[in-house]
Design a protein around this motif. Structure first.
Motif, PDB file in Angstrom:
ATOM      1  N   GLY A  64       0.843  -1.171   0.099  1.00 17.82           N
ATOM      2  CA  GLY A  64       0.049   0.036  -0.050  1.00 17.82           C
ATOM      3  C   GLY A  64       0.646   1.084  -0.057  1.00 17.82           C
ATOM      4  O   GLY A  64       0.672   2.355  -0.824  1.00 17.82           O
ATOM      5  N   ASP A  65       1.866   1.345   0.964  1.00 19.00           N
ATOM      6  CA  ASP A  65       2.667   2.424   0.838  1.00 19.00           C
ATOM      7  C   ASP A  65       3.516   2.585  -0.529  1.00 19.00           C
ATOM      8  O   ASP A  65       3.532   3.562  -0.979  1.00 19.00           O
ATOM      9  CB  ASP A  65       3.982   2.037   2.152  1.00 19.00           C
ATOM     10  N   TYR A  66       3.944   1.487  -1.275  1.00 18.44           N
ATOM     11  CA  TYR A  66       4.454   1.762  -2.644  1.00 18.44           C
ATOM     12  C   TYR A  66       3.522   2.149  -3.698  1.00 18.44           C
ATOM     13  O   TYR A  66       3.898   3.215  -4.319  1.00 18.44           O
ATOM     14  CB  TYR A  66       5.012   0.236  -2.939  1.00 18.44           C
ATOM     15  N   ILE A  67       2.463   1.958  -3.267  1.00 19.31           N
ATOM     16  CA  ILE A  67       1.231   2.230  -4.429  1.00 19.31           C
ATOM     17  C   ILE A  67       0.937   3.804  -4.328  1.00 19.31           C
ATOM     18  O   ILE A  67       1.091   4.709  -5.069  1.00 19.31           O
ATOM     19  CB  ILE A  67       0.010   1.366  -4.285  1.00 19.31           C
ATOM     20  N   GLU A  68       0.829   4.144  -3.017  1.00 23.13           N
ATOM     21  CA  GLU A  68       0.554   5.569  -2.829  1.00 23.13           C
ATOM     22  C   GLU A  68       1.806   6.422  -2.962  1.00 23.13           C
ATOM     23  O   GLU A  68       1.781   7.463  -3.783  1.00 23.13           O
ATOM     24  CB  GLU A  68       0.377   5.994  -1.000  1.00 23.13           C
ATOM     25  N   ALA A  69       3.127   5.830  -2.857  1.00 27.66           N
ATOM     26  CA  ALA A  69       4.219   6.699  -3.285  1.00 27.66           C
ATOM     27  C   ALA A  69       4.276   6.819  -4.844  1.00 27.66           C
ATOM     28  O   ALA A  69       4.782   7.963  -5.324  1.00 27.66           O
ATOM     29  CB  ALA A  69       5.385   6.067  -2.853  1.00 27.66           C
ATOM     30  N   PHE A  70       3.914   5.811  -5.523  1.00 27.31           N
ATOM     31  CA  PHE A  70       4.151   5.728  -6.966  1.00 27.31           C
ATOM     32  C   PHE A  70       3.289   6.739  -7.415  1.00 27.31           C
ATOM     33  O   PHE A  70       3.369   7.573  -8.346  1.00 27.31           O
ATOM     34  CB  PHE A  70       3.757   4.367  -7.531  1.00 27.31           C
ATOM     35  N   LEU A  71       1.929   6.845  -6.939  1.00 28.71           N
ATOM     36  CA  LEU A  71       0.838   7.754  -7.585  1.00 28.71           C
ATOM     37  C   LEU A  71       1.341   9.323  -6.961  1.00 28.71           C
ATOM     38  O   LEU A  71       1.255  10.023  -8.153  1.00 28.71           O
ATOM     39  CB  LEU A  71      -0.480   7.469  -6.716  1.00 28.71           C
ATOM     40  N   LYS A  72       1.995   9.494  -5.868  1.00 33.07           N
ATOM     41  CA  LYS A  72       2.303  10.617  -5.733  1.00 33.07           C
ATOM     42  C   LYS A  72       3.323  11.269  -6.400  1.00 33.07           C
ATOM     43  O   LYS A  72       3.562  12.488  -7.172  1.00 33.07           O
ATOM     44  CB  LYS A  72       2.645  10.703  -4.270  1.00 33.07           C
ATOM     45  N   GLU A  73       4.435  10.267  -6.941  1.00 30.64           N
ATOM     46  CA  GLU A  73       5.464  10.554  -7.754  1.00 30.64           C
ATOM     47  C   GLU A  73       4.933  11.153  -9.068  1.00 30.64           C
ATOM     48  O   GLU A  73       5.586  11.764  -9.821  1.00 30.64           O
ATOM     49  CB  GLU A  73       6.339   9.519  -7.792  1.00 30.64           C
ATOM     50  N   GLU A  74       3.895  10.338  -9.643  1.00 28.39           N
ATOM     51  CA  GLU A  74       3.377  10.671 -10.789  1.00 28.39           C
ATOM     52  C   GLU A  74       2.487  12.089 -10.707  1.00 28.39           C
ATOM     53  O   GLU A  74       2.079  12.720 -11.812  1.00 28.39           O
ATOM     54  CB  GLU A  74       2.300   9.699 -11.417  1.00 28.39           C
ATOM     55  N   GLY A  75       2.002  12.254  -9.652  1.00 34.08           N
ATOM     56  CA  GLY A  75       1.258  13.681  -9.534  1.00 34.08           C
ATOM     57  C   GLY A  75      -0.308  13.756  -9.292  1.00 34.08           C
ATOM     58  O   GLY A  75      -1.061  14.467  -9.400  1.00 34.08           O
ATOM     59  N   VAL A  76      -0.541  12.199  -8.848  1.00 31.13           N
ATOM     60  CA  VAL A  76      -1.947  11.841  -8.786  1.00 31.13           C
ATOM     61  C   VAL A  76      -2.044  12.140  -7.121  1.00 31.13           C
ATOM     62  O   VAL A  76      -1.331  11.774  -6.180  1.00 31.13           O
ATOM     63  CB  VAL A  76      -2.234  10.662  -8.845  1.00 31.13           C
ATOM     64  N   ASN A  77      -3.245  13.182  -6.830  1.00 26.69           N
ATOM     65  CA  ASN A  77      -3.590  13.248  -5.461  1.00 26.69           C
ATOM     66  C   ASN A  77      -4.286  12.095  -4.764  1.00 26.69           C
ATOM     67  O   ASN A  77      -5.120  11.416  -5.533  1.00 26.69           O
ATOM     68  CB  ASN A  77      -4.517  14.326  -5.386  1.00 26.69           C
ATOM     69  N   THR A  78      -3.885  11.607  -3.600  1.00 27.11           N
ATOM     70  CA  THR A  78      -4.467  10.470  -2.912  1.00 27.11           C
ATOM     71  C   THR A  78      -4.968  10.869  -1.540  1.00 27.11           C
ATOM     72  O   THR A  78      -4.569  11.870  -0.713  1.00 27.11           O
ATOM     73  CB  THR A  78      -3.416   9.492  -2.782  1.00 27.11           C
ATOM     74  N   ASP A  79      -6.131  10.178  -1.228  1.00 31.38           N
ATOM     75  CA  ASP A  79      -6.705  10.185   0.207  1.00 31.38           C
ATOM     76  C   ASP A  79      -7.015   8.729   0.679  1.00 31.38           C
ATOM     77  O   ASP A  79      -8.310   8.725   0.966  1.00 31.38           O
ATOM     78  CB  ASP A  79      -7.615  11.128   0.170  1.00 31.38           C
ATOM     79  N   PHE A  80      -6.015   7.810   0.848  1.00 29.84           N
ATOM     80  CA  PHE A  80      -6.523   6.759   1.001  1.00 29.84           C
ATOM     81  C   PHE A  80      -6.796   6.542   2.641  1.00 29.84           C
ATOM     82  O   PHE A  80      -6.249   7.209   3.396  1.00 29.84           O
ATOM     83  CB  PHE A  80      -5.365   5.556   0.509  1.00 29.84           C
ATOM     84  N   ILE A  81      -7.576   5.311   2.796  1.00 32.15           N
ATOM     85  CA  ILE A  81      -7.847   4.893   4.257  1.00 32.15           C
ATOM     86  C   ILE A  81      -6.775   3.658   4.208  1.00 32.15           C
ATOM     87  O   ILE A  81      -6.577   2.669   3.760  1.00 32.15           O
ATOM     88  CB  ILE A  81      -8.988   4.481   4.411  1.00 32.15           C
ATOM     89  N   LYS A  82      -5.855   3.845   5.453  1.00 33.20           N
ATOM     90  CA  LYS A  82      -4.828   2.917   5.732  1.00 33.20           C
ATOM     91  C   LYS A  82      -5.593   1.435   6.527  1.00 33.20           C
ATOM     92  O   LYS A  82      -6.527   1.708   7.588  1.00 33.20           O
ATOM     93  CB  LYS A  82      -3.767   3.150   6.567  1.00 33.20           C
ATOM     94  N   VAL A  83      -5.552   0.373   6.250  1.00 36.70           N
ATOM     95  CA  VAL A  83      -6.107  -0.646   6.877  1.00 36.70           C
ATOM     96  C   VAL A  83      -5.005  -1.656   7.511  1.00 36.70           C
ATOM     97  O   VAL A  83      -3.820  -1.467   7.137  1.00 36.70           O
ATOM     98  CB  VAL A  83      -6.966  -1.405   5.935  1.00 36.70           C
ATOM     99  N   SER A  84      -5.396  -2.456   8.172  1.00 34.05           N
ATOM    100  CA  SER A  84      -4.382  -3.325   8.991  1.00 34.05           C
ATOM    101  C   SER A  84      -3.727  -4.552   8.068  1.00 34.05           C
ATOM    102  O   SER A  84      -2.530  -5.035   8.406  1.00 34.05           O
ATOM    103  CB  SER A  84      -4.880  -4.088  10.100  1.00 34.05           C
ATOM    104  N   GLY A  85      -4.600  -5.160   6.797  1.00 32.96           N
ATOM    105  CA  GLY A  85      -3.910  -6.029   6.322  1.00 32.96           C
ATOM    106  C   GLY A  85      -3.168  -5.453   5.143  1.00 32.96           C
ATOM    107  O   GLY A  85      -2.914  -4.298   5.126  1.00 32.96           O
ATOM    108  N   ASP A  86      -2.520  -6.444   4.440  1.00 29.07           N
ATOM    109  CA  ASP A  86      -1.623  -6.134   3.286  1.00 29.07           C
ATOM    110  C   ASP A  86      -2.506  -5.939   1.693  1.00 29.07           C
ATOM    111  O   ASP A  86      -3.210  -6.781   1.404  1.00 29.07           O
ATOM    112  CB  ASP A  86      -0.622  -7.103   2.969  1.00 29.07           C
ATOM    113  N   THR A  87      -2.206  -4.720   1.188  1.00 27.51           N
ATOM    114  CA  THR A  87      -2.776  -4.712  -0.213  1.00 27.51           C
ATOM    115  C   THR A  87      -2.250  -5.728  -1.042  1.00 27.51           C
ATOM    116  O   THR A  87      -1.132  -6.573  -0.799  1.00 27.51           O
ATOM    117  CB  THR A  87      -2.199  -3.220  -0.651  1.00 27.51           C
ATOM    118  N   ARG A  88      -2.879  -6.387  -1.937  1.00 27.89           N
ATOM    119  CA  ARG A  88      -2.727  -7.572  -2.861  1.00 27.89           C
ATOM    120  C   ARG A  88      -1.751  -7.426  -3.799  1.00 27.89           C
ATOM    121  O   ARG A  88      -1.441  -6.038  -4.113  1.00 27.89           O
ATOM    122  CB  ARG A  88      -3.918  -8.071  -3.325  1.00 27.89           C
TER     123      ARG A  88
END
Length: 305
Positions: A64-88
């Protein structure tokens, strides 16, 4: 503002091999990692078209952290909710002319996580667009999109729904701005096999009668059809070599919203949508703006009636 919801994002890990030998060690020739999920794809396409959006949904763990960092690097605004499990992680193995997919399940989403999402979306208003996109994961109720719509359409939010089956049908009573089944999904909804343009229109109109304001039915290389309360239109598909089986439908939605959100009418936005979807189909990753502009003159719109 345009908001996209991805309930079950993924890291798409794409590997390319000359041959795949089961039971042996295989070494890849090329590999790529991209954020996956239909709503995320829409936000990435909008970003490529220089139109801002906010991507939300549920992410967890280092993926999940990787996905959010990737999107922010591209310039996409994010407002995700962090959950306890791992993104697939979804593994896509491309070997010769075949593609094999191995898709993860994703984390469990509990009621506390859901209420956080509901609270965010209840703040949207009539100036906003909301994209609800993708299949609903098993840990959530299959009518979750309808539940979300019940909480935000009362504020005049224009909702785009891109899913199938009962999850789609349940949303129609809340009158989505747009739905986007392909011809096969349309047939599945009514338990029929659709074999002609006339049948596409007949069953598409049924979904408009059931509540959808607009509907786009994609017909692959045969183009697509837009059904509205004011008319029915067909778009020709540009010519090209298909390189990417992922994201063309999401790109179609991104292309339409990119223009419609700027005040362009629905028919011209439909032309852009068709060019954008095709540009992704003919690209390795999601389309870039210059390729969309290159394909746009090939898209012709005709009014059926």
């Amino acid at each position: 503002m345009i908001y996209t919801v991805t309930l079950n994002p993924a890291l798409d890990y794409i590997v390319e091999l000359h041959t795949l030998n089961a039971g042996e060690v295989n070494r890849v020739n090329n590999d790529h990692k991209y954020p996956g999920g239909k709503g995320i794809n829409v936000s990435r396409v909008l970003n490529n078209l220089k139109v801002p959006s906010i991507a939300t949904g549920f992410i967890g763990g280092f993926i999940g952290d990787y996905i959010e960092a990737f999107l922010k690097e591209e310039g996409v605004n994010t407002d995700f909710i962090k959950v306890s499990g791992d993104t697939r992680i979804n593994v896509k193995v491309k070997c010769s002319d075949e593609e094999t997919e191995i898709n993860g399940a994703g984390p469990k989403i509990d009621n506390q996580d859901l209420n956080k999402l509901f609270s965010k979306l209840e703040q949207l208003n009539s100036e906003d667009f909301l994209v609800l996109s993708g299949n609903v994961q098993k840990t959530l109720s299959q009518d979750i999109y309808a539940i979300i719509m019940s909480k935000c359409t009362k504020n005049g939010v224009k909702v785009i729904v891109d899913t199938t089956g009962k999850s789609l049908i349940d949303t129609l009573k809340y009158k989505p701005f747009l739905i986007k089944p392909n011809n096969h999904e349309l047939g599945d909804i009514f338990n029929v096999k659709i074999t002609s343009q006339e049948e596409v229109i007949t069953y598409g109109k049924k979904l408009v009668d059931m509540g959808s304001e607009n509907i786009i039915i994609s017909l692959a290389e045969k183009g697509s059809i837009l059904i509205t309360a004011k008319g029915i239109y067909k778009a020709t598909a540009p010519k090209g070599i298909v390189k990417n089986s992922v994201g063309a439908g999401d790109s179609l939605i991104g292309g339409l919203l990119a223009k419609y959100s700027q005040g362009i009418d629905i028919v011209e936005s439909f032309r852009w949508a068709t060019a954008t979807g095709s540009a992704t189909a003919f690209s390795v990753d999601l389309c870039k703006e210059d390729y969309v502009l290159q394909l746009l003159p090939q898209v012709k719109i005709s009014e059926i009636y």
